[in-house]
Design an enzyme around this catalytic site. Structure first.
Site, PDB file in Angstrom:
ATOM      1  N   TYR A  98      44.880  43.303  45.981  1.00  0.00           N
ATOM      2  CA  TYR A  98      44.476  43.095  44.534  1.00  0.00           C
ATOM      3  C   TYR A  98      45.843  43.569  43.978  1.00  0.00           C
ATOM      4  CZ  TYR A  98      40.237  40.953  46.382  1.00  0.00           C
ATOM      5  OH  TYR A  98      39.509  40.148  46.956  1.00  0.00           O
ATOM      6  N   GLU A 140      33.525  42.347  50.436  1.00  0.00           N
ATOM      7  CA  GLU A 140      34.263  41.986  52.076  1.00  0.00           C
ATOM      8  C   GLU A 140      34.424  43.521  52.989  1.00  0.00           C
ATOM      9  OE1 GLU A 140      38.561  41.254  49.963  1.00  0.00           O
ATOM     10  OE2 GLU A 140      37.287  39.572  48.505  1.00  0.00           O
TER      11      GLU A 140
END
Length: 395
Positions: A98, A140
């Site tokens: 990310y 996640e």
């Protein structure tokens, strides 16, 4: 929840960012793949990149998330986040990735918007990004923990290859290591990773089309030829051409949020088109095994009866239910008891309180959803699965 100052800034700049988001995402991917070519080779879907659909999906999700933050600050868009997180988990996305995305996305924003990106604007959109990213990372993490017994990639041997139609093949697989197989929920998918002739490792998702509760994974794969609007299906065509009984494939654990709740007395409608039949067959198998007694309306649309993959299973599982009705629509060569033409729910009975599940091409699902709402189905009770990037959010 956005801070008040950032919410004001995002609301004011949303029209400009929204107008430029397509160019921003195009530059983002160009920069990302220039710096990290291995991501395009071994992670991202090259076909979706070539067609531009992944850029559309990313643009749509960012715009939808930012709009939700300023319009409904008290609620998080969990349905959208969950759908993205399941796809990410099936690909093995890690938290540190990310930061890489953030670097290249904000470089693209600065390139496209130039002097309009003041420190205040940059800070506000940075807050938007990390609210979304951290929410996805948390979801996640939970998904990885839930599938810890089958986390990561695992090798599976093809034990059967079954030709369903001219364009659809079913593969049944067992784990090479002989270890236990985690059960899945009807409607879920697995990622399949293959190494293509040019050395690239590409990953695609395929719905599990067999019955839950067995130690076998079953996927049904449609060959995708190239045409004016669709790039060739690199992985699906590779599976058709090169994978036989005895071949070994890499599979992820099962993921996906288009799943049936516990078997209840709720009326259900399962509508599919083309290869969208795959999760519906698994759902019907689950309902038949669980003794679902409420009405189940099964709707399927296809080009011809010969193109209707898994039709025998589709109808057989429905026949095991005590209160099921099957409605089949074929564009050509309709048989007695089926209908000619595209989906038309106008004279299909839909019981009050029905919960609907849709899977197929986006135009089919848009039409089905509109017709169901017109018949009184509550929008919150209509769930869908998209094969590929979720362009519904981009629409």
């Amino acid at each position: 929840m956005l801070s008040d100052q950032s919410a004001t800034t995002v609301r004011a700049t949303l029209p400009a960012v929204g107008a430029a988001i397509g160019e921003i995402t195009a530059r983002f991917y160009a920069g990302l793949f220039s710096a990290h070519p291995e991501l395009l080779r071994d992670l991202f879907n090259r076909g979706n990149q070539a067609a531009g659909t992944q850029r559309q999906a990313l643009a749509g999700s960012i715009a939808a998330f930012a709009t939700h933050l300023v319009d409904q600050p008290e609620r998080r868009p969990d349905a959208m986040l969950g759908r993205i997180a399941h796809k990410h988990a099936s690909l093995g996305i890690a938290p540190e990735q990310y930061a890489i995305v953030h670097e290249h996305l904000f470089a693209a924003i600065a390139e496209v918007l130039g002097e309009a990106v003041t420190p205040e604007v940059a800070a506000a959109w940075d807050e938007v990004y990390w609210l979304m990213a951290n929410a996805l990372i948390a979801i996640e993490k939970r998904l990885y923990e839930e599938s810890a017994d089958e986390a990561g990639w695992r090798q599976w041997e093809v034990t059967e290859r079954i030709t369903e139609t001219a364009d659809v093949v079913t593969f049944r697989l067992r784990p090479v290591d002989g270890g236990p197989v985690r059960d899945f929920r009807a409607g879920q998918y697995v990622s399949v990773g293959v190494t293509l002739p040019d050395g690239a490792r590409q990953i695609r998702q395929y719905s599990l089309s067999g019955a839950p509760g067995t130690d076998v994974r079953q996927i049904s794969v449609k060959r995708v030829p190239e045409d004016a609007t669709t790039p060739e299906g690199e992985v699906s065509n590779h599976l058709h051409a090169r994978v036989a009984e005895g071949s070994v494939l890499e599979l992820s654990a099962p993921y996906g949020d288009l799943v049936l709740d516990q078997v209840t007395d709720t009326p259900l409608l399962l509508a599919s088109a083309g290869i969208g039949v795959t999760p519906m067959v698994a759902m019907l198998a689950h309902l038949a095994e669980g003794g679902h007694r409420a009405p189940v309306t099964v709707v399927h649309a296809d080009r011809t009866p010969a193109d209707h993959a898994l039709r025998t299973d589709h109808e057989a599982y429905a026949a095991k239910l005590p209160d099921a009705a099957v409605h089949l629509f074929y564009e050509r060569d309709a048989e007695p008891g089926t209908r000619t033409g595209l989906l038309d729910l106008s004279d299909v009975p839909v019981p009050s309180g029905t919960r609907a599940y849709l899977c197929g091409p986006l135009p089919f699902m848009r039409a089905a959803r509109a017709q169901l709402i017109a018949k009184g189905v509550v929008p919150a009770d209509i769930h869908y699965e998209v094969f590929g990037p979720d362009l519904w959010l981009a629409g």
